[in-house]
Design an enzyme around this catalytic site. Sequence first.
Site, short mmCIF file in Angstrom:
data_model
loop_
_atom_site.label_atom_id
_atom_site.label_comp_id
_atom_site.label_asym_id
_atom_site.label_seq_id
_atom_site.Cartn_x
_atom_site.Cartn_y
_atom_site.Cartn_z
N CYS A 170 0.85 -1.20 0.00
CA CYS A 170 0.00 0.00 0.00
C CYS A 170 0.88 1.24 0.00
O CYS A 170 0.73 2.13 0.84
CB CYS A 170 -0.94 -0.01 1.20
SG CYS A 170 -1.73 -1.59 1.54
N ALA A 171 1.81 1.32 -0.96
CA ALA A 171 2.91 2.28 -0.88
C ALA A 171 2.59 3.68 -1.37
O ALA A 171 3.22 4.64 -0.91
CB ALA A 171 4.10 1.74 -1.69
N ALA A 172 1.67 3.82 -2.33
CA ALA A 172 1.44 5.14 -2.91
C ALA A 172 0.93 6.13 -1.86
O ALA A 172 0.23 5.73 -0.93
CB ALA A 172 0.43 5.03 -4.06
N PRO A 173 1.32 7.41 -1.97
CA PRO A 173 2.06 8.05 -3.07
C PRO A 173 3.58 7.92 -2.99
O PRO A 173 4.30 8.59 -3.72
CB PRO A 173 1.65 9.51 -2.95
CG PRO A 173 1.43 9.71 -1.49
CD PRO A 173 0.83 8.42 -0.98
N LYS A 176 6.91 6.96 2.14
CA LYS A 176 7.68 6.06 3.00
C LYS A 176 8.64 5.22 2.17
O LYS A 176 9.77 4.93 2.61
CB LYS A 176 6.73 5.17 3.81
CG LYS A 176 5.80 5.96 4.73
CD LYS A 176 4.86 5.05 5.48
CE LYS A 176 3.83 5.83 6.27
NZ LYS A 176 2.87 6.55 5.38
N ASP A 223 -2.99 -5.92 -5.55
CA ASP A 223 -3.84 -5.79 -4.38
C ASP A 223 -3.14 -6.48 -3.21
O ASP A 223 -2.88 -7.69 -3.26
CB ASP A 223 -5.19 -6.45 -4.66
CG ASP A 223 -6.21 -6.17 -3.56
OD1 ASP A 223 -5.80 -5.94 -2.41
OD2 ASP A 223 -7.42 -6.21 -3.86
N ASP A 242 1.73 -0.47 5.57
CA ASP A 242 1.00 0.76 5.90
C ASP A 242 -0.46 0.47 5.55
O ASP A 242 -0.92 0.75 4.46
CB ASP A 242 1.56 1.92 5.09
CG ASP A 242 1.02 3.26 5.55
OD1 ASP A 242 0.25 3.28 6.53
OD2 ASP A 242 1.36 4.29 4.94
N CYS A 295 -2.50 5.30 9.99
CA CYS A 295 -2.68 6.69 10.41
C CYS A 295 -4.02 6.80 11.15
O CYS A 295 -4.75 7.79 11.02
CB CYS A 295 -2.59 7.67 9.25
SG CYS A 295 -3.72 7.33 7.88
#
Length: 362
Positions: A170-173, A176, A223, A242, A295
Site C-alpha cells: 500500500c505504498a502510494a504516493p 515512506k 492488491d 502501511d 494513520c
Amino acid sequence: MVGLMQLHTMRTPDHAAISETVNAVKIIGMPKFSGVINAILRRFLRDNISQIPVDMPHVRYGMPKWLLKQIQSDYPDDWETIAINSNRRAPIFLRINRMAVKPEAFKKALQDDGVAFEEITETCIKLEQTTNIVDLPGYEEGAFSVQDQAAQHAAMLLDAQENDLVLDCCAAPGGKASAIYERTPTLAKLIALDNNDNRISRMKENFLRLKHQDARIEMVLDDASKLDCIDKDIAFNRILLDAPCSATGIIRRHPDIKWLRKRTDIDALVILQKKILELAWQRLKEGGTLLYATCSILHDENVAQIQQFLKEHDNAQWIRIRPKESIQQPGWQILPGENDMDGFYYAKLKKLDSESPITEPV
C-alpha cells in the site's frame, strides 16, 4: 444550513441572507418550506442562538457522535485533547533527501530565501508558516519531500539493511518508500505495491522528481489483500505494511474524514487489515521484520489488531519501539498534535525461525 452559515459566519447582511435563502427554496421547487425557513432564520437572530453554549461534546468539537464516543472509550483521559488537536491546522514538515543535497546546505538555502523553520532532526524540519511548496528552493531538484514527522519514523523503524529485499505494501504516493530508499540505497530490491493505477503513476512522478531512478526499485500494481503479482517464491527481509485504515489520526489534514467514515467502516477495515497482515507475514523471511503502520488512532485497528495477531502466531515476536509498551498496549501510538505530529501507530514484529524458542518481547 446555507442561511445559518451566512448569518453566523459570513459578512452577508442579515436581511439579505434571510431573503436570498428563502428565494433559493422557491428556486429549487420547494416553496412550501419558505415560511418555516424564514421563521427559523429569524429566530436564530432574535434569540441569539449562536451564543448559546453547546453542552453536547460531539457538536462542540464538530465530530460525528459515534466517532467521539469511540475516541472517549479508547482514550478516557485524552479524548478532549485529541478532539481539539484534530480541529487545529496541521504544520508542514519536510524530509530532506540526503541523496540530492546535504542537509545543512538545504537549510541554508531556506534561510537565504527567508523561509522560517524549526529543525527537528538532521533531515526533518517544520516550516513556521504555510507556503507554496513548489516555490521552495530545491523542489525541482528533489531536495525534499513533504512528509509529516510521524510518517518519517517509518523508514527508521523498519531499519532496512544493505542487500535486503524490501516490500512496501500500500505504498502510494510513495513517501515512506522513497524514505526507505534514501536511508538505505544499497538495498537488493525495493518493491512498492499499490492497487490503484493512478496512485502508482503519482508515485512514479514523485520518485522521478526525487531522482530515484534505480533498477532495484520496482513499482507493482497489485492488491495487497491478494499479492497475486509477486512471485510466490520471493521472501522479504523487511516488510512495511502501511495498512488501509480509518485515517482518524489525520483529520486535521482531511476534515472530511469525519463525515465520510461510518462506524460500520471500522469493522470492515479491521477484517481487511487482518487479511493483508496475514498475507504479508507469509511473505516474510524467517528472522525478518514486519512494521505494521496506520494513520488511525482507534484501538480496534491498532492495539487490538496486533494483540490478536500475536495470539494467533507463535512465530511472531513483538519488538518494543518504546520502553513503556506492554502486551496490553503493544506498539507506539502517536496521538494527533503530540509533538505537532499526526496521529499514527507503529508495531514492530520479528518472524522467528522454526528452531527459535518463544521468547519475551525485546
